[in-house]
Structures are given as C-alpha cells and as structure tokens.
Design an enzyme around this catalytic site. Structure first.
Site, PDB file in Angstrom:
ATOM      1  N   ILE A   1       0.871  -1.162   0.000  1.00  0.00           N
ATOM      2  CA  ILE A   1       0.000   0.000   0.000  1.00  0.00           C
ATOM      3  C   ILE A   1       0.914   1.220   0.000  1.00  0.00           C
ATOM      4  O   ILE A   1       1.894   1.273   0.753  1.00  0.00           O
ATOM      5  CB  ILE A   1      -0.912   0.016   1.244  1.00  0.00           C
ATOM      6  CG1 ILE A   1      -1.781  -1.237   1.278  1.00  0.00           C
ATOM      7  CG2 ILE A   1      -1.800   1.264   1.259  1.00  0.00           C
ATOM      8  CD1 ILE A   1      -1.299  -2.295   2.222  1.00  0.00           C
ATOM      9  N   CYS A   2       0.596   2.176  -0.874  1.00  0.00           N
ATOM     10  CA  CYS A   2       1.265   3.473  -0.839  1.00  0.00           C
ATOM     11  C   CYS A   2       2.778   3.295  -0.920  1.00  0.00           C
ATOM     12  O   CYS A   2       3.266   2.566  -1.783  1.00  0.00           O
ATOM     13  CB  CYS A   2       0.804   4.185   0.442  1.00  0.00           C
ATOM     14  SG  CYS A   2       1.214   5.918   0.570  1.00  0.00           S
ATOM     15  N   THR A   3       3.549   3.900  -0.044  1.00  0.00           N
ATOM     16  CA  THR A   3       5.007   3.829  -0.124  1.00  0.00           C
ATOM     17  C   THR A   3       5.576   2.512   0.401  1.00  0.00           C
ATOM     18  O   THR A   3       6.801   2.349   0.439  1.00  0.00           O
ATOM     19  CB  THR A   3       5.654   5.006   0.623  1.00  0.00           C
ATOM     20  OG1 THR A   3       5.079   5.075   1.934  1.00  0.00           O
ATOM     21  CG2 THR A   3       5.383   6.320  -0.092  1.00  0.00           C
TER      22      THR A   3
END
Lengths: 323, 323
Positions: free
Chosen positions: B111-113
């Site tokens: 997820i995300c970074t």
C-alpha cells in the site's frame, strides 16, 4: 516567544471499535502536522477505560496512551469511534465518564456508530447529528431528543461534530482542519490521503432507500411486495388502495402509519432503488432502465434520481457500476 | 464436510508505518467477513520483525500478532504498508525476510510507499507497479528494473498488487475481494465503508502535474519560470527558444533532457495546474479561468483538462473546490 497554538485531539479506544474510524481522523491530524509550523501541531492522545491492550473489530491490537482518569485537562476535540463495540455493547464506565470529559473539551464528536456511545451518555439531546446510514433509525429511536440527519457526510451543530459511515471520519477531520487552519491546508492533506474534499450526495448514494420489504400478510405489506415485484407498472394511490381492498383515504393513512412514507414516496424510492441495481450490475442504456423501473422516460428518471441520490444516474454508474 | 476456503492475509508492521495503510485493507477484509459464510472468512494476521509494540507515524501503538519467524505457512496475500518508516528507513532484517516470505505466498503487495520496502527486497524487478503519486519518481529511480505507473489507483501485475496514496489501499483490497468473492460482495463492503467502487481519473487529480519550478539561472529554468509566471500568454516552441536565446532545435532538445517533458507538454501541464488552482480556490466562470490560463477557449480547456486529469473541470471543482 510565539504563543503555542497546539490543539489536543483525544481519541477514546475500546474493544471492538472499528479501526478506520480511529485512524482516519488520527492520520488527517498527523499529516496536517507535516504542513503546519511546529507550534501549531495537533497533539494526538488515545485513552481507554482500563490501561490495557484494546482489540479492534478487525483484530488489530492497539495500546492506549493512558486511562480515562489520567487524561490531562485542556482537550480541544474529544472523539469517539464506532464499531460493534460502540452500538452493540454497554460501557457504563465510559458513558459515566463522558459527560464530565465533554464539559472540559472545546468540542466533542463521534465517527460512525460512535454516536451511540455519546447518546448513551445523554450527550446528543437537543443536537442535530448523524451516524452510519445503516444505523440512523436505530440511533434516532434510542435518542428521541436528538435530530438524526440521514443525508450528510458529517454534521456540525455548535460544539458537537458527528459523521457518517466509517471513512466519513476522514471528511469530518478535514473539515476540522479547514476550520482550524484554512482550506488550503485541508486540501493539501486530502490530496496526500488521496481523498476528495467534497463528496457529492452525502451518505444517500451508499444506503438503500427502502428497508427490505416485509413479506408478512398485512394488506399494506402485500401492497409493498406487489410494488417491488411489479416496479415497471404505473402506480397511483387509488390503484394501490384497490390492491389492498381499502378506500383510498384509509389506505393512504394506514400506509403512512405503517411504513413511515406516503405510498407515492414509497413507489419512487422503490423505482430508484431498482434503477440503482441495474446501474450497478448492467450496462443497459438509461432508456431501458427507466422503462424497467417504471419511470416513463429517461429524462424523468434522471431528474428524480438526481434529486433523491445527489448524483446523476451516469455519475452513480461511474462510481458503483461494473467495468 | 464443506471444504474450507479461508484466505490468510498477512500485514507486515514496523515503526512509523502509516496507520490508514494498515487499517484500510484490514477493515475491508474484516467487513467482508460479515457478509461471507464462515468457512470463507479472511484470516487476518499481523507480523513485525521484533515482537514488540510498534509505533505508527500518527503515534498510535499497535501490537503485532507474531514475529516474522513465527509466521505460519500458507499466506494468500502478504501486504506491506507505507509511511515514513517505509521510504525513509532501511529495514535490513525485513528486506532479507521478504523474498522468502513472498515465495510462500500466493500473492504479495504494498500500500502506498510500502512499495519502497518491496523494492529494497528486490521484489519489484520486471513488474509494473505504483505508489503514492508524490513518490512515483523516487521509486522509479530506486528501482530501474520496474515500471512504475503514475495514473492508476492500484496496479495488478501477475502475483504483485500495489496501490497509490494511503486510502488507495481500500480500493486495492476491494479489488481483491471482488476477485475472490464477486463484485456484489465488494460493492456491499464499499457501501458500508462509505467509499465508491470505482474512482475516476486514477491518482492524477490529486498530484500536481509539474514539480516546483526551479528558480536557478540556467536558460531552461528561466524559460520554465517565465511560462509559469505568464501562463495566460500564447507559447510556441519557437517563442520559448527565443526567450532562451537558443535555436529552436537546440532548445527543444535541451528542454526535453533537463525537464523530461517536451516544451509544449510543459506548457500544457502548467496551464492545467494553474486552472486547478483557480477551480479549487475561486468560483470564476470556466470561460474566465480558460482565458487566465491561456487556453484560448473554455471548450479547449475542457477537452485538455478532461484528457489529462480524468475529470471534467466541473467535476474537479465539485470534488476539490470551495463551498
């Protein structure tokens, strides 16, 4: 020396709380801190009744910073999350503590079904508020002294701020940040989170307009079932009364009393609900959907749909439809 | 006896992770369990490198279920959240463990970074993937063997599934539920969470199209600054070359090399970025905005804006504009 403008946000934790209710607002405030000068940072605190690990409804275990009695003075915003632990379980210790805690806070509020805990503490009386669309009626029944609104994402009434289903806590916290520090900061945070600043249509696009049709054998219930099963047909109050073998006047009165909607409101809601299913699950043209739902014309459907749902049929299809 | 079809989802926890990255997917799977028959429930597990309390970036303290070495076999989906602890800190123990853990999992993702941790473990090579719009370039630089896409909410490439900024983890988990158990269940969960099933325009509406204009004193940087400061004017490559006192051909080459966009792409991005600011912060009519941004006509602006952002100017204003 610059005056400190810290704001303290306190989140109340308990077993079976819903984690997104907790972390939505906390991450909004914490990401705001990246953009705010240090002396304006939000201070985030979590409290629970007993200083132990709390187990949320998804199983994640969270450790509160302190117990209720250790909460320092000077809360700016006291927040109660929702979840099965909020609406399904009594928390006498918590609801006894809340009124005093709220008195010491500039503002208080709830995310999602957290409003049930505020209600149990007697803190919703005389306020407008909201909760998850699926729990609006239950909350209103349990708190006759409050006005529970159904069609907004969050409601601010004086020092009380409440929000709709789960991720609505993010919208609510963004509204708080916008009020505290301006809209530009809030918009920046929204973009970091990948959320929009203003949702269209409130909570209405999410919940069904009609509860499940009762299939018991009263005359009114039989008419309701008939409407849902024959939604493509035209309906008038007179025709529905005939189906119930009642006088028009008696039928209209009895219907309103039993269903809490006028017969024509019920028909409209049923038409819209059915059109939503077809928009979600098919790529039928609007004209065909309008016809299958008894709307007469696509134009009539578009108008009725937009007024009631807050989105056009095409927008609704874009957001909830198939690929 | 009915065959069990449990799916085990493992979330990796570490200090300074972003809580919404963790709880978005976990609540999607946990709310899906409310709708699924028990033998199909998702099993949610959290692991961390050292069995201790983990402190997330918003300050919330979370207790992992077990350490990396205790993870049982048979993971269906192994997920790594993002946050400052993912892109800013090296986790040699974790990145050494990930390749083996991933081999034992049907699918893995971030997820995300969180994608930075997968990259550090060498797990993005040869894959298409995405991350938070603000970190796309950094991830691509750090992982030249992967193709980092910028305009989607989530990317599924064979057994790897990655997602954009923060709340994109919810979209990604809904896609997994739709694949595992059908679209109807996923749609139901989306409505409980108060999110939409299909977002328009990917991540593009959230991030700026241009990085901050460099104000250093190269000829190209001066032209960039001039364009941004005079965005209402018409620009051609020839005119920009004159401003740089270079031949058209030399200028176009040097610009592309330095800025990684053609001069006309740069101008278009600058026009769109400026129009977004005006849509966000004013209620000026489209015609006026088009003029102030050098678009020639509202019609031209509408077309260019929709193609690049994935939303019409009016939709953009509805989602990000003022009251």
């Amino acid at each position: 020396m610059r005056e400190s403008a810290h704001k303290t946000v306190v989140m109340v934790l308990f077993n079976d709380m819903l984690m997104l209710d907790v972390t939505g607002p906390m991450d909004v405030f914490s990401i705001s801190n990246r953009l705010l000068p240090e002396h304006q940072h939000y201070r985030l605190l979590t409290v629970s009744e007993h200083q132990t690990l709390v187990r949320s409804s998804c199983g994640l275990k969270v450790q509160a910073d302190m117990t209720l009695k250790d909460l320092p003075a000077g809360t700016d915003l006291l927040l109660v999350p929702g979840g099965p632990g909020a609406y399904g379980v009594a928390h006498p210790g918590l609801t006894a503590w809340l009124p005093t805690a709220v008195k010491g806070a500039r503002r208080f509020g709830a995310i999602c079904t957290g409003a049930f805990l505020l209600g149990d503490a007697g803190l919703l009386d005389g306020y407008r508020c909201t909760t998850h669309w699926n729990y609006v009626e239950r909350l209103a029944q349990r708190n006759p002294g409050s006005r529970v609104e159904t069609e907004q994402i969050y409601v601010i009434d004086r020092n009380l701020i409440t929000s709709g289903g789960i991720t609505a806590g993010i919208d609510m916290a963004l509204a708080v940040v916008a009020e505290d520090h301006g809209k530009d900061i809030a918009l920046e945070v929204a973009k970091v989170l990948l959320v929009v600043m203003k949702r269209q249509g409130g909570q209405t696009p999410y919940g069904p307009l009609l509860a499940a049709v009762p299939r018991d054998d009263t005359a009114i219930a039989r008419v309701q079932a008939y409407i849902v099963d024959h939604i493509e047909e035209p309906f008038t109050v007179q025709r529905m009364a005939e189906l119930a073998a009642m006088s028009t006047r008696n039928f209209a009165r009895a219907f309103q009393r039993e269903v809490n909607l006028t017969p024509m409101q019920y028909v409209l809601n049923a038409r819209i609900d059915h059109s939503r299913k077809l928009l979600e699950g098919s790529d039928l043209p609007l004209k065909v959907i309008a016809c299958r739902c008894g709307f007469g014309s696509a134009r009539h459907m578009r108008k009725a749909f937009s007024e009631r749902i807050g989105l056009t049929p095409n927008q609704y299809r874009q957001q909830f439809g198939g690929d």
